[in-house]
Design a protein around this motif. Structure first.
Motif, PDB file in Angstrom:
ATOM      1  N   SER A 120       1.107  -1.068   0.158  1.00  0.00           N
ATOM      2  CA  SER A 120      -0.146  -0.434   0.066  1.00  0.00           C
ATOM      3  C   SER A 120       0.719   1.669   0.279  1.00  0.00           C
ATOM      4  O   SER A 120       0.096   2.150   0.055  1.00  0.00           O
ATOM      5  CB  SER A 120      -0.587  -0.045   1.509  1.00  0.00           C
ATOM      6  OG  SER A 120      -0.099   0.189   2.407  1.00  0.00           O
ATOM      7  N   LEU A 121       2.592   1.433   0.439  1.00  0.00           N
ATOM      8  CA  LEU A 121       3.201   2.099   0.131  1.00  0.00           C
ATOM      9  C   LEU A 121       4.085   2.595  -0.846  1.00  0.00           C
ATOM     10  O   LEU A 121       4.050   3.959  -0.997  1.00  0.00           O
ATOM     11  CB  LEU A 121       3.955   3.062   2.284  1.00  0.00           C
ATOM     12  CG  LEU A 121       2.794   2.756   2.848  1.00  0.00           C
ATOM     13  CD1 LEU A 121       3.639   2.062   4.286  1.00  0.00           C
ATOM     14  CD2 LEU A 121       1.895   3.769   2.991  1.00  0.00           C
ATOM     15  N   TYR A 122       4.355   1.188  -0.953  1.00  0.00           N
ATOM     16  CA  TYR A 122       5.723   1.833  -2.095  1.00  0.00           C
ATOM     17  C   TYR A 122       5.544   2.516  -3.723  1.00  0.00           C
ATOM     18  O   TYR A 122       5.539   2.900  -3.781  1.00  0.00           O
ATOM     19  CB  TYR A 122       7.101   0.301  -1.617  1.00  0.00           C
ATOM     20  CG  TYR A 122       7.565   0.223  -1.228  1.00  0.00           C
ATOM     21  CD1 TYR A 122       8.709   1.115  -1.271  1.00  0.00           C
ATOM     22  CD2 TYR A 122       7.542  -0.439   0.060  1.00  0.00           C
ATOM     23  CE1 TYR A 122       9.659   1.245  -0.088  1.00  0.00           C
ATOM     24  CE2 TYR A 122       7.806  -0.070   1.864  1.00  0.00           C
ATOM     25  CZ  TYR A 122       9.704   0.582   1.377  1.00  0.00           C
ATOM     26  OH  TYR A 122       9.700   0.839   1.828  1.00  0.00           O
ATOM     27  N   PRO A 123       4.009   0.938  -4.158  1.00  0.00           N
ATOM     28  CA  PRO A 123       3.728   1.850  -5.317  1.00  0.00           C
ATOM     29  C   PRO A 123       3.289   3.166  -5.660  1.00  0.00           C
ATOM     30  O   PRO A 123       2.568   3.833  -4.811  1.00  0.00           O
ATOM     31  CB  PRO A 123       2.774   1.134  -5.977  1.00  0.00           C
ATOM     32  CG  PRO A 123       3.313  -0.278  -5.023  1.00  0.00           C
ATOM     33  CD  PRO A 123       3.942   0.433  -4.032  1.00  0.00           C
ATOM     34  N   PRO A 124       2.888   4.444  -6.563  1.00  0.00           N
ATOM     35  CA  PRO A 124       2.328   5.476  -6.824  1.00  0.00           C
ATOM     36  C   PRO A 124       0.612   5.582  -6.787  1.00  0.00           C
ATOM     37  O   PRO A 124       0.888   6.417  -6.211  1.00  0.00           O
ATOM     38  CB  PRO A 124       3.610   6.088  -7.815  1.00  0.00           C
ATOM     39  CG  PRO A 124       3.866   5.262  -8.580  1.00  0.00           C
ATOM     40  CD  PRO A 124       3.818   3.999  -7.589  1.00  0.00           C
ATOM     41  N   ARG A 125       0.567   3.875  -6.844  1.00  0.00           N
ATOM     42  CA  ARG A 125      -1.207   3.991  -7.571  1.00  0.00           C
ATOM     43  C   ARG A 125      -1.346   2.683  -5.954  1.00  0.00           C
ATOM     44  O   ARG A 125      -0.953   2.289  -6.404  1.00  0.00           O
ATOM     45  CB  ARG A 125      -0.977   3.723  -8.510  1.00  0.00           C
ATOM     46  CG  ARG A 125      -3.490   3.089  -8.780  1.00  0.00           C
ATOM     47  CD  ARG A 125      -3.715   3.480 -10.166  1.00  0.00           C
ATOM     48  NE  ARG A 125      -3.465   4.302 -10.518  1.00  0.00           N
ATOM     49  CZ  ARG A 125      -3.866   4.731 -12.138  1.00  0.00           C
ATOM     50  NH1 ARG A 125      -4.205   3.693 -12.806  1.00  0.00           N
ATOM     51  NH2 ARG A 125      -3.470   5.799 -12.757  1.00  0.00           N
ATOM     52  N   HIS A 126      -1.896   3.519  -5.388  1.00  0.00           N
ATOM     53  CA  HIS A 126      -2.794   2.578  -4.409  1.00  0.00           C
ATOM     54  C   HIS A 126      -4.377   2.005  -4.262  1.00  0.00           C
ATOM     55  O   HIS A 126      -5.148   3.299  -4.914  1.00  0.00           O
ATOM     56  CB  HIS A 126      -2.725   2.135  -3.076  1.00  0.00           C
ATOM     57  CG  HIS A 126      -3.288   1.810  -1.958  1.00  0.00           C
ATOM     58  ND1 HIS A 126      -3.066   2.046  -0.606  1.00  0.00           N
ATOM     59  CD2 HIS A 126      -3.233   0.573  -1.768  1.00  0.00           C
ATOM     60  CE1 HIS A 126      -4.226   1.375  -0.416  1.00  0.00           C
ATOM     61  NE2 HIS A 126      -3.316  -0.248  -0.631  1.00  0.00           N
ATOM     62  N   ILE A 127      -4.907   0.431  -5.117  1.00  0.00           N
ATOM     63  CA  ILE A 127      -6.068   0.176  -5.100  1.00  0.00           C
ATOM     64  C   ILE A 127      -6.009  -0.488  -3.994  1.00  0.00           C
ATOM     65  O   ILE A 127      -5.607  -1.498  -3.673  1.00  0.00           O
ATOM     66  CB  ILE A 127      -6.032  -0.291  -6.356  1.00  0.00           C
ATOM     67  CG1 ILE A 127      -5.760   0.124  -7.779  1.00  0.00           C
ATOM     68  CG2 ILE A 127      -7.680  -0.623  -6.374  1.00  0.00           C
ATOM     69  CD1 ILE A 127      -5.937  -0.672  -8.690  1.00  0.00           C
TER      70      ILE A 127
END
Length: 174
Positions: A99-106
């Motif tokens: 939830s924290l590393y990728p720039p997009r969180h789904i």
């Protein structure tokens, strides 16, 4: 779960997130496909109604794949309608990292996991912690998220400082 609380959550969430989409289990994969930017990683969903199994989301990523991911997909534990807030639980599947590393969180949210306010949420957390202690298991920690990460500590509001710059919520209604 009443439609009113789902609508209240959706309205509140839309003040801070990029999108909040309501769907049913049959429409889940199509809805998810419209939101995912590849490469995508995810934590296995504890949901009984939807899965990441037949999607482009890698649920067993390496550190390198997590680092390169454009999208992270996790399931919310509890959501608070008043604020449009979701909780991400610390589970062995790596929910917090995804939830924290990728720039997009789904965020995948079951409509039944929406409670009206913070008091109801903390009552639910207390019950879950008590049950975990009685079962001899560790209670999960929870991160409360209301939109993309942001800080205003040094002047104007800056988004994406310590987490995603985009947040999309998918509410699953049975």
């Amino acid at each position: 779960m009443g439609t009113d609380i789902v609508a209240q959550f959706t309205d509140s969430a839309m003040e801070t997130v990029d999108s909040c989409t309501r769907t049913d289990p049959d429409g889940f994969e199509e809805t998810l496909a419209e939101l995912v930017a590849e490469p995508a990683v995810g934590a296995p969903l504890p949901s009984e109604s939807v899965s990441l199994e037949d999607t482009v989301v890698d649920t067993d990523p390496s550190v390198e794949e997590l680092s390169a991911a454009e999208t992270g997909v996790t399931q919310a534990g509890t959501a608070i309608a008043d604020y449009g807030t979701v909780t991400v639980e610390s589970r062995p599947g790596g929910d917090e990292l995804v939830s924290l590393y990728p720039p997009r969180h789904i965020v995948i949210l079951e409509a039944d996991d929406i409670v009206p306010d913070a008091t109801a949420a903390f009552d639910r957390f207390e019950t879950q912690v008590r049950e975990a202690r009685e079962n001899g298991t560790a209670g999960a920690t929870r991160v409360l998220e209301t939109g993309a990460s942001a800080t205003g500590d040094m002047g104007g509001l800056v988004s994406g400082v310590h987490g995603p710059t985009e947040v999309h919520i998918v509410v699953i209604e049975a």
